[in-house]
Design an enzyme around this catalytic site. Structure first.
Site, PDB file in Angstrom:
ATOM      1  N   GLU A  41       1.194  -1.338   0.175  1.00  0.00           N
ATOM      2  CA  GLU A  41       0.026  -0.004  -0.343  1.00  0.00           C
ATOM      3  C   GLU A  41       1.018   0.993  -0.121  1.00  0.00           C
ATOM      4  OE1 GLU A  41      -2.850   0.057  -0.413  1.00  0.00           O
ATOM      5  OE2 GLU A  41      -3.983  -1.657  -0.243  1.00  0.00           O
ATOM      6  N   TYR A 124      -7.452   5.625   4.195  1.00  0.00           N
ATOM      7  CA  TYR A 124      -6.810   5.129   3.363  1.00  0.00           C
ATOM      8  C   TYR A 124      -6.003   3.915   4.124  1.00  0.00           C
ATOM      9  CZ  TYR A 124      -5.949   2.559  -0.231  1.00  0.00           C
ATOM     10  OH  TYR A 124      -5.541   1.438  -0.967  1.00  0.00           O
ATOM     11  N   ASP A 142      -9.212   5.431  -2.029  1.00  0.00           N
ATOM     12  CA  ASP A 142      -7.519   5.629  -2.496  1.00  0.00           C
ATOM     13  C   ASP A 142      -8.483   6.803  -3.867  1.00  0.00           C
ATOM     14  OD1 ASP A 142      -8.693   4.033  -4.536  1.00  0.00           O
ATOM     15  OD2 ASP A 142      -6.640   2.734  -4.745  1.00  0.00           O
ATOM     16  N   CYS A 205     -18.756   3.623 -20.553  1.00  0.00           N
ATOM     17  CA  CYS A 205     -19.258   2.808 -19.729  1.00  0.00           C
ATOM     18  C   CYS A 205     -19.930   1.760 -19.678  1.00  0.00           C
ATOM     19  CB  CYS A 205     -20.616   4.218 -19.220  1.00  0.00           C
ATOM     20  SG  CYS A 205     -20.361   5.162 -17.918  1.00  0.00           S
TER      21      CYS A 205
HETATM   22  S1  SF4 Z   1     -21.161   2.957 -15.584  1.00  0.00           S
HETATM   23 FE1  SF4 Z   1     -19.158   4.512 -16.046  1.00  0.00          FE
HETATM   24  S2  SF4 Z   1     -19.221   6.034 -14.972  1.00  0.00           S
HETATM   25 FE2  SF4 Z   1     -20.651   4.411 -13.905  1.00  0.00          FE
HETATM   26  S3  SF4 Z   1     -18.837   3.541 -12.657  1.00  0.00           S
HETATM   27 FE3  SF4 Z   1     -19.232   2.496 -14.590  1.00  0.00          FE
HETATM   28  S4  SF4 Z   1     -17.855   3.345 -16.401  1.00  0.00           S
HETATM   29 FE4  SF4 Z   1     -17.612   4.490 -14.355  1.00  0.00          FE
END
Ligand code: SF4
Length: 338
Positions: A41, A124, A142, A205
């Site tokens: 860490e 942390y 973190d 995403c």
């Molecule tokens: S949907 Fe996109 S912004 Fe939301 S946690 Fe997943 S990768 Fe991150």
């Protein structure tokens, strides 16, 4: 601690499944030894995983236990840290090992208060030790986890403010499963998601295992931070001083910035003429311009100075900016006569 809702439990389960399938096999993930986890860490703070792995393995070969590290002298500890930079981490690790031996008979404590009282162990690292080593339910935040949580919970408050930290902590509290082992996996998975997928900028995403629960519609804008104070510019003039047999003059710093570390000798004022090397590095709120000038050898060395042959440099704990300058200059600078 708020009870996780069914939604939070599903989120944690989705994270855990993704982690089981996608996580990298990293050496510190194969151990529950609190000492090895503390080493990893501290090394991982401000240093990339790929850089840390060989240092971590060499470190544990040389200092395999908390007792071995506690018994080592500081110069040797710093020398083994050389190359990772930010030597305060090495000093803290050394002091933490000594505290474990002196205060706890060589056994890591397990309460949040006692773990948090070890030198260099902030919130942390305390959470990482409690969760990763002892399997206790603990929040740990973190930079990677902060980014993921800020996006999941759409935290618009700057995360480097007290209110922002609280918002992240309550998002983590809501998400972490009640039992310590599942919470350990959720912590590791959040961290890995931040490292591999939910990265700074625009993350992918569509590939995200927790997209269903993610509240942000503008991930690239999160996390928010307070506007930065401007850095103060400082200049540092150092001498490139070689002996007739090719040795380089180094000086051990006694000042607060580099206490105990070796560096190029400081000059009281930049001499006339062009510097041989110019580089910049940040230090707390300063932006330091390091200029290295060719300079003649002093008539007599101070007690802090030493002639060092280039092949002996590895035996000295050098500050990272000075080591980089030395490496550049050893390729190009001529040997000056003593
Ligand atoms: S949907 Fe996109 S912004 Fe939301 S946690 Fe997943 S990768 Fe991150």
């Amino acid at each position: 601690m708020p009870a996780p809702t069914a939604d939070d439990s599903e989120l944690a389960a989705a994270l855990g499944a993704w982690f089981a399938a996608q996580a990298r096999d990293l050496p510190w993930r194969r151990t529950r030894d609190p000492y090895a986890i503390l080493v990893s860490e501290l090394m991982l703070q401000q240093t990339q995983v790929a850089t840390v792995i060989p240092f971590y393995e060499r470190w544990l070969a040389r200092f395999p236990t908390v007792d071995a590290l506690a018994a080592a002298d500081e110069a040797e500890v710093l020398r083994h840290w050389a190359g990772l930079g930010y030597y305060a981490r090495a000093r803290n690790l050394h002091r933490a090992a000594q505290a474990v031996v002196e205060r706890h008979g060589g056994q890591f404590p397990r309460t949040p208060e006692e773990v948090g009282a070890l030198p260099g162990v902030g919130p942390y690292t305390r959470g990482a030790l409690l969760s990763f080593a002892f399997g206790l339910r603990a929040v740990m935040i973190d930079a990677n986890i902060a980014r993921v949580l800020a996006r999941l919970a759409d935290v618009q408050t700057p995360i480097d403010s007290t209110a922002g930290q609280r918002a992240l902590e309550s998002a983590a509290e809501a998400l972490l499963p009640a039992d310590g082992e599942s919470a350990r996996i959720a912590n590791a998975a959040l961290m890995e998601l931040g490292a591999l997928l939910c990265k700074p900028g625009e993350p992918p995403c569509l590939l995200c295992p927790v997209k269903r629960w993610c509240r942000t519609t503008a991930p690239a804008e999160l996390p928010r931070k307070k506007p930065r104070r401007g850095r103060v510019a400082l200049a540092e003039a150092c001498g490139w001083i070689r002996s007739a047999d090719g040795a380089l003059l180094l000086e051990q710093s006694a000042g607060p910035r580099w206490r105990g570390l070796w560096r190029l000798p400081l000059l009281s004022a930049p001499p006339a003429g062009e510097p041989l090397d110019v580089s910049r590095y940040p230090f707390t709120h300063h932006e330091i311009t390091l200029q290295v000038f060719a300079a003649p050898p002093p008539d007599a060395l101070s007690p802090a100075q030493r002639w060092v042959q280039p092949e002996e440099l590895a035996d000295f704990a050098l500050t990272a900016p000075h080591l980089r300058a030395i490496r550049r200059l050893l390729d190009v600078a001529p040997t000056s006569a003593r």
